[in-house]
Design a protein around this motif. Structure first.
Motif, PDB file in Angstrom:
ATOM      1  N   SER A   1      -4.483  -5.771  -7.983  1.00  0.00           N
ATOM      2  CA  SER A   1      -4.062  -4.755  -7.006  1.00  0.00           C
ATOM      3  C   SER A   1      -3.641  -3.450  -7.667  1.00  0.00           C
ATOM      4  CB  SER A   1      -2.904  -5.293  -6.163  1.00  0.00           C
ATOM      5  OG  SER A   1      -1.810  -5.647  -6.988  1.00  0.00           O
TER       6      SER A   1
ATOM      7  N   TYR B   1      -7.939   1.497  -6.634  1.00  0.00           N
ATOM      8  CA  TYR B   1      -8.112   0.803  -7.909  1.00  0.00           C
ATOM      9  C   TYR B   1      -8.846   1.733  -8.887  1.00  0.00           C
ATOM     10  CZ  TYR B   1      -9.667  -2.598 -11.377  1.00  0.00           C
ATOM     11  OH  TYR B   1      -9.909  -3.253 -12.564  1.00  0.00           O
TER      12      TYR B   1
ATOM     13  N   SER C   1       0.789  -1.236   0.000  1.00  0.00           N
ATOM     14  CA  SER C   1       0.000   0.000   0.000  1.00  0.00           C
ATOM     15  C   SER C   1       0.820   1.284   0.000  1.00  0.00           C
ATOM     16  CB  SER C   1      -0.958   0.005   1.193  1.00  0.00           C
ATOM     17  OG  SER C   1      -1.986  -0.927   0.977  1.00  0.00           O
TER      18      SER C   1
ATOM     19  N   ASN D   1      -9.341  -0.404  -0.299  1.00  0.00           N
ATOM     20  CA  ASN D   1      -8.466  -0.540  -1.461  1.00  0.00           C
ATOM     21  C   ASN D   1      -9.181  -0.259  -2.781  1.00  0.00           C
ATOM     22  OD1 ASN D   1      -5.740  -1.606  -0.462  1.00  0.00           O
ATOM     23  ND2 ASN D   1      -7.188  -2.919   0.616  1.00  0.00           N
TER      24      ASN D   1
ATOM     25  N   ASP E   1       0.432  -2.591  -6.238  1.00  0.00           N
ATOM     26  CA  ASP E   1       1.086  -3.369  -7.293  1.00  0.00           C
ATOM     27  C   ASP E   1       2.515  -2.941  -7.621  1.00  0.00           C
ATOM     28  OD1 ASP E   1       0.154  -0.967  -8.322  1.00  0.00           O
ATOM     29  OD2 ASP E   1      -0.441  -1.795 -10.252  1.00  0.00           O
TER      30      ASP E   1
ATOM     31  N   ILE F   1      -0.810 -11.079  -4.610  1.00  0.00           N
ATOM     32  CA  ILE F   1      -2.134 -10.681  -5.073  1.00  0.00           C
ATOM     33  C   ILE F   1      -2.161 -10.870  -6.591  1.00  0.00           C
ATOM     34  CG2 ILE F   1      -3.788  -8.781  -5.209  1.00  0.00           C
ATOM     35  CD1 ILE F   1      -2.369  -7.579  -2.740  1.00  0.00           C
TER      36      ILE F   1
ATOM     37  N   LEU G   1     -10.484  -6.107  -1.698  1.00  0.00           N
ATOM     38  CA  LEU G   1      -9.388  -6.995  -1.287  1.00  0.00           C
ATOM     39  C   LEU G   1      -9.624  -7.594   0.089  1.00  0.00           C
ATOM     40  CD1 LEU G   1      -6.472  -8.078  -1.884  1.00  0.00           C
ATOM     41  CD2 LEU G   1      -5.651  -6.106  -0.559  1.00  0.00           C
TER      42      LEU G   1
ATOM     43  N   THR H   1       1.468  -7.448   1.511  1.00  0.00           N
ATOM     44  CA  THR H   1       0.938  -8.236   0.391  1.00  0.00           C
ATOM     45  C   THR H   1       1.210  -9.714   0.655  1.00  0.00           C
ATOM     46  OG1 THR H   1       2.997  -7.989  -0.852  1.00  0.00           O
ATOM     47  CG2 THR H   1       1.262  -6.405  -1.313  1.00  0.00           C
TER      48      THR H   1
END
Length: 359
Positions: free
Chosen positions: A260, A203, A94, A199, A265, A255, A148, A317
């Protein structure tokens, strides 16, 4: 005359050597120990040794990197993977969010959108889109359900189970699966009423970046953040890290690719996150007044927490966890990246323990 010619040749050779040396990246090393901070470094190393720290750490004050070092193996199951160093890449989870927020604010500065825009501008078919603004996504006030952390609330039961299975097996899930089921997911709370960490917000922000810029999220981040910040060891590629972590069942997994986007990501190193922080807080990613707006909070700003004189974010993650913090008053940066689950060793504990030692 011949003697003078020799001197000129020697001077030019020396100048070439100096230029070559000065162009070398000062972070292109295995570790950094600034002799001006030998007392602090001694305390930090004793603390990390006592706590059996494994991962990478970087501490800086103002424009000086005080200490940076890697500890432990990149992959406990693979001795050939080598030892962790300061440029070794990890999943940062994150911490990605502050970069996504900065991307949005770059587009705001270019007047491509406003934080007051309703998200129906980009998601016209979403039933709650007129009730949610870009700012509500940024500061976690949208009221959306977390795709998530609460998959069985966001997705139909069979879909949520399929995503969980794909995660453990390191398999991809359907492209844009979050957008596909967005309209069916119930709100968690009424939009704009209170803070709720989610989350899904980030996105959607990544998808807005794509629509507004005309680039994929990955390409936008490379062009406008990673390259300008000289983040040479940073990427948005599934499992493209030099480290691996394992859970209590000895499993390595991430993930699913694409799931993600925007919220967890990015893969990076402590050196690259330091380069990012230096530019971000000093008005070189977004303008200083924009950065001030992003951090004008006593809770969650735009992609960062702002509490007790600290601007920070953690990340987790599955088999990685991380922490990045900046203290404006002392201009201190502390970055911790670990290839182990958060419930085994917590990156935030190490970061805050170090700050207590040196301040």
């Amino acid at each position: 005359m011949r003697y003078l010619r020799k001197l000129v040749v020697l001077f030019l050779a020396g100048l070439t050597l100096f230029t070559a040396c000065s162009s070398k990246d000062p972070f292109d090393s295995e570790e950094i120990r600034n002799p001006s901070y030998s007392e602090e470094i001694e305390k930090i190393e004793a603390f990390l040794d006592e706590k059996n720290f494994e991962g990478a750490v970087l501490i800086a004050r103002k424009k000086d990197v005080m200490f940076a070092k890697g500890y432990g193996p990149c992959d406990k199951k693979n001795p050939d993977a080598g030892q962790i160093k300061i440029n070794t890449t990890f999943e940062i989870g994150s911490i990605t969010k502050q970069m996504t927020a900065a991307a949005i604010m770059q587009l705001v500065e270019k007047k491509k959108l406003s934080v007051n825009d309703k998200i129906s501008r980009w998601f016209p078919d979403f039933q709650y889109a007129d009730d949610i603004t870009v700012e509500m996504l940024l500061d976690m006030h949208s009221g959306l359900t977390d795709c998530l952390n609460a998959p069985y609330e966001f997705f139909p039961t069979k879909v949520a189970a399929k995503i969980e299975n794909a995660t453990v097996r390191n398999e991809p899930v359907e492209e844009e699966i979050i957008l596909k089921y967005l309209n069916d997911a119930p709100l968690f709370i009424k939009p704009g009423t209170e803070y709720f960490y989610c989350n899904t917000n980030y996105y959607l922000l990544a998808k807005i970046v794509e629509q507004v810029s005309g680039l994929s999220f990955e390409d936008y981040m490379k062009k406008n953040l990673f390259v300008p910040c000289k983040m040479n060891n940073t990427n948005i590629e599934f499992q493209n890290t030099e480290t691996r972590g394992y859970d209590w069942k000895n499993r390595y997994y991430s993930i699913p690719a694409g799931f993600s986007t925007g919220y967890g990501d990015v893969n990076s190193s402590v050196v690259d996150l330091y380069k990012w922080t230096e530019r971000f807080v000093n008005g070189k990613v977004v303008k200083k007044k924009t950065f001030k707006k992003m951090t004008d909070s006593d809770s969650y700003g735009y992609g960062v927490y702002v509490q007790n004189g600290e601007i920070f974010h953690g990340g987790a993650t599955n088999v990685f966890n991380s922490y990045s913090s900046y203290y404006p008053q002392t201009k201190t940066t502390i970055i911790i990246l670990m290839n182990c689950p958060q419930n085994e060793k917590y990156a935030a504990t190490f970061a805050r323990g170090i700050y207590k030692l040196i301040e």
